[in-house]
Design a protein around this motif. Structure first.
Motif, PDB file in Angstrom:
ATOM      1  N   SER A 113       0.824  -1.208   0.000  1.00 11.83           N
ATOM      2  CA  SER A 113       0.000   0.000   0.000  1.00 11.83           C
ATOM      3  C   SER A 113       0.860   1.261   0.000  1.00 11.83           C
ATOM      4  O   SER A 113       0.561   2.232  -0.711  1.00 11.83           O
ATOM      5  CB  SER A 113      -0.919  -0.003   1.221  1.00 11.83           C
ATOM      6  N   HIS A 116       2.268   1.734  -3.472  1.00 10.32           N
ATOM      7  CA  HIS A 116       1.210   2.227  -4.363  1.00 10.32           C
ATOM      8  C   HIS A 116       1.026   3.741  -4.189  1.00 10.32           C
ATOM      9  O   HIS A 116       0.950   4.484  -5.178  1.00 10.32           O
ATOM     10  CB  HIS A 116      -0.107   1.510  -4.059  1.00 10.32           C
ATOM     11  N   GLN A 117       0.943   4.178  -2.944  1.00 13.80           N
ATOM     12  CA  GLN A 117       0.765   5.608  -2.671  1.00 13.80           C
ATOM     13  C   GLN A 117       1.921   6.424  -3.247  1.00 13.80           C
ATOM     14  O   GLN A 117       1.717   7.491  -3.836  1.00 13.80           O
ATOM     15  CB  GLN A 117       0.674   5.843  -1.163  1.00 13.80           C
ATOM     16  N   SER A 118       3.124   5.905  -3.086  1.00 14.35           N
ATOM     17  CA  SER A 118       4.312   6.620  -3.557  1.00 14.35           C
ATOM     18  C   SER A 118       4.328   6.721  -5.074  1.00 14.35           C
ATOM     19  O   SER A 118       4.635   7.781  -5.638  1.00 14.35           O
ATOM     20  CB  SER A 118       5.576   5.907  -3.067  1.00 14.35           C
ATOM     21  N   SER A 121       2.008   9.261  -6.302  1.00 14.05           N
ATOM     22  CA  SER A 121       2.494  10.613  -6.017  1.00 14.05           C
ATOM     23  C   SER A 121       3.542  11.044  -7.042  1.00 14.05           C
ATOM     24  O   SER A 121       3.560  12.196  -7.491  1.00 14.05           O
ATOM     25  CB  SER A 121       3.103  10.673  -4.613  1.00 14.05           C
ATOM     26  N   ASN A 188       7.956   7.481   2.392  1.00 11.58           N
ATOM     27  CA  ASN A 188       6.828   6.743   2.952  1.00 11.58           C
ATOM     28  C   ASN A 188       7.319   5.691   3.946  1.00 11.58           C
ATOM     29  O   ASN A 188       6.745   4.602   4.047  1.00 11.58           O
ATOM     30  CB  ASN A 188       6.015   6.075   1.838  1.00 11.58           C
TER      31      ASN A 188
END
Length: 216
Positions: A113, A116-118, A121, A188
């Motif tokens: 997760s 994925h967020q990184s 971004s 992150n």
């Protein structure tokens, strides 16, 4: 009137005048003495009152200083106690996160997760830096991550792992994802995320912990 009586009358007159003059001088001297005495007494009273007022003001100043110092000490004591509570809360949070990291079933999903967020971004070719103990898992996911990103955005990117590893004690877990040219960095790591969240929520946490009405 005989000459002797005239002379005596003159002598009596002169003596009376002298006596009256002496009495006038005595009265004037007494009046001057009384005035000077009153002036000195009033001056001494004024001096005593001024000294007493000065002492009273000093006592008042000392009392205010003592009260201010006491209040300051109390505030510092409260601040120290609150700081200890916040440190304990921070440590409890860290321990809970470390427990999740130690559980592969929870940490694997968390790691994915965070990556994925990184990637969302950055939205460009990426280099993933992770802990050495996470390297095998991240390398195993590279193809799946590229596939996931294309399905998510419709664009293709290249993903690689970094040549250096994160310090486990400093990062706790998670990743740092950079653009291929290194110009964009997305931190992150779990330590950074926790610290950021902790700082953002600090006013709310303090309000709920230290507000008497809320605590009640």
């Amino acid at each position: 009137m005989s000459e002797a009586r005239q002379i005596q009358s003159m002598i009596d007159f002169i003596e009376r005048e002298a006596q009256e003059k002496a009495e006038e001088l005595d009265a004037a001297a007494q009046e001057e003495y009384d005035v000077e005495k009153m002036r000195l007494v009033e001056a001494e009273k004024t001096k005593i009152r001024a000294t007493a007022e000065k002492k009273r003001k000093q006592v008042d100043v000392n009392r205010r200083v003592a009260r201010a110092n006491y209040s300051k000490m109390q505030r510092l004591r409260v601040m120290e106690e609150r700081a200890k509570i916040m440190e304990q809360l921070h440590e409890q949070t860290r321990q809970k996160i470390m427990a999740k990291i130690a559980d592969p079933s929870q940490y694997k999903a968390m790691l994915t997760s965070l990556i994925h967020q990184s990637l969302l971004s950055l939205r460009t070719d990426a280099v993933i830096q992770c802990r050495q103990e996470d390297a095998a898992e991240v390398n195993r996911q590279i193809h799946e991550l590229e596939k996931w990103y294309k399905e998510k955005t419709g664009a293709s990117i290249s993903i690689q792992t970094g040549k250096t590893f994160l310090n486990s004690k400093e990062a706790w877990g998670g990743v740092v994802v950079m653009s291929a040219d290194g110009h964009i960095v997305c931190n992150n790591t779990l330590s950074y995320r926790t610290e950021t969240c902790f700082n953002e929520q600090l006013p709310t946490v303090r309000y709920h912990l230290f507000n008497p009405e809320v605590s009640a």
